[in-house]
Design an enzyme around this catalytic site. Structure first.
Site, PDB file in Angstrom:
ATOM      1  N   SER A 159      -9.233  25.061 -23.905  1.00  0.00           N
ATOM      2  CA  SER A 159      -8.984  24.385 -25.177  1.00  0.00           C
ATOM      3  C   SER A 159      -9.174  25.372 -26.336  1.00  0.00           C
ATOM      4  O   SER A 159      -8.511  26.395 -26.386  1.00  0.00           O
ATOM      5  CB  SER A 159      -9.888  23.160 -25.284  1.00  0.00           C
ATOM      6  OG  SER A 159      -9.431  22.266 -26.264  1.00  0.00           O
ATOM      7  N   HIS A 208      -6.374  16.423 -20.405  1.00  0.00           N
ATOM      8  CA  HIS A 208      -6.901  17.647 -21.005  1.00  0.00           C
ATOM      9  C   HIS A 208      -8.158  18.128 -20.282  1.00  0.00           C
ATOM     10  O   HIS A 208      -8.415  19.334 -20.195  1.00  0.00           O
ATOM     11  CB  HIS A 208      -7.199  17.397 -22.487  1.00  0.00           C
ATOM     12  CG  HIS A 208      -7.610  18.617 -23.245  1.00  0.00           C
ATOM     13  ND1 HIS A 208      -6.804  19.722 -23.379  1.00  0.00           N
ATOM     14  CD2 HIS A 208      -8.767  18.912 -23.921  1.00  0.00           C
ATOM     15  CE1 HIS A 208      -7.428  20.657 -24.101  1.00  0.00           C
ATOM     16  NE2 HIS A 208      -8.617  20.180 -24.419  1.00  0.00           N
ATOM     17  N   ASP A 222      -1.818  16.684 -19.734  1.00  0.00           N
ATOM     18  CA  ASP A 222      -2.438  16.867 -21.049  1.00  0.00           C
ATOM     19  C   ASP A 222      -1.511  16.274 -22.110  1.00  0.00           C
ATOM     20  O   ASP A 222      -0.328  16.615 -22.178  1.00  0.00           O
ATOM     21  CB  ASP A 222      -2.665  18.352 -21.315  1.00  0.00           C
ATOM     22  CG  ASP A 222      -3.642  18.628 -22.447  1.00  0.00           C
ATOM     23  OD1 ASP A 222      -3.676  17.841 -23.405  1.00  0.00           O
ATOM     24  OD2 ASP A 222      -4.357  19.647 -22.360  1.00  0.00           O
TER      25      ASP A 222
END
Length: 336
Positions: free
Chosen positions: A129, A312, A283
């Site tokens: 991320s 995610h 995601d």
């Protein structure tokens, strides 16, 4: 006593012009640095996370093994340990917070790696991320220092749709009665709880909820999952810090600097490190299609999606051993 160290960077001018009199980088290390300094692995933190939250994948037989590698987690600015709105003295309080970018994070980390550990060549940068955003910034800004990159569920430039997601999170948090327009007067408990519930819908896939996969992670009901996993996650943090981190995420762009001057293709082409880029197939905001477009412009990168129902969170699967095995294989392939 804290289980981490600080590196004091002294007076530092940030990318957007503010001067912080004493910029502080909190970091923790795992394993032993080799005599020839060849085994350093850098593992930047993600949104709302401190090293406590991400160190789970470090250990013998885990994704990052400290038996062989010297692993350094630098805490991202705005996460509450490194310099953040919640740690800055006056005159930076009450809405006068400086803007932090990944340019600032990476330049501070470079000083840490070189000045504290004497390392000029990083064996691997691993990031999920916002941690992955930092890994790609590293590869583009200092390609001569980065041998390998493993970046999961991330982007080189925050996409328009991702920005819409962030605007929704921002609007939810700042709807709290404690919001004063530039900062929070008090702890925004209602806003933090609401933020957690909004985030839960974006972070996990439709299949995750339809198949009630939260049960296998130790939660007794959907409400239990929302309260303990999502409300609880954000209630640990300062509202001002979370907003500052959102701003860093929103501005993330490896080409937005004096080196690449807004040319994203040039910035992606500068990443020469052997790389594996791993989006999750489910995601909802760091999409696989966006990631594939970016990876195609990197000269030495493999596009390797994580086929998962965990959205995610497939890129940080502390509750999902199957996805962890996929990440462990990718790192082994890079370092093997």
């Amino acid at each position: 006593m804290p289980d981490y160290a600080y590196y004091d960077l002294g007076p530092t001018v940030l990318q957007h012009g503010a001067t912080v009199p004493n910029l502080r980088l909190a970091y923790k290390t795992y394993g032993t640095l080799a005599p020839d300094r060849s085994n350093l692995v850098l593992y930047p933190t993600s949104y709302g996370a401190q090293h406590y939250d991400t160190q789970w994948l470090i250990g013998p037989g885990r994704v990052l093994d400290p038996t062989d590698w010297f692993i350094v987690i630098p805490n991202m600015f705005t996460n509450g340990l490194s310099t953040s709105p919640s740690t800055l003295p006056e005159p930076f309080g009450h809405g006068r917070f400086p803007v932090f970018t990944h340019w600032d994070n990476i330049h501070a980390q470079k000083r840490l790696v070189q000045e504290v550990f004497g390392v000029d060549s990083i064996a691997l940068i691993y990031g999920w991320s916002m941690g992955g955003q930092q890994a790609l910034h590293w590869g583009s800004l200092f390609p001569e220092m980065v041998q390998r990159i493993c970046a999961t569920c991330t982007s080189a430039k925050t996409s328009p749709h991702n920005k819409v997601f962030l605007e929704g999170v921002r609007a939810t948090l700042t709807a709290d009665a404690a919001w004063a327009g530039t900062h929070f007067r008090d702890r925004p408990v209602t806003g933090l709880r609401a933020m957690g519930r909004v985030y839960a819908g974006w972070a996990m896939s439709q299949t995750f909820y339809r198949e009630e996969l939260w049960r296998g992670a130790g939660f007794s009901s959907l409400e239990d999952w929302l309260v303990r996993s999502w409300e609880g996650n954000f209630l640990r943090r300062s509202g001002d810090d979370l907003l500052a981190s959102l701003d860093t995420w929103y501005r993330s762009d490896i080409s937005d600097n004096e080196i690449h001057k807004g040319d994203l293709a040039k910035a992606l082409g500068a990443i020469t490190a052997k790389s594996i880029i791993m989006p999750s197939t489910t995601d909802l905001y760091f999409t696989a299609s966006d990631s594939e477009r970016e990876t195609a412009q990197m000269p030495n990168a493999e596009f390797r999606p994580i086929v998962s129902d965990w959205g995610h969170r497939a890129g940080n699967p502390n509750l999902n051993p199957q996805d962890e095995a996929v990440l462990r294989k990718a790192v082994a392939d890079l370092l093997g």
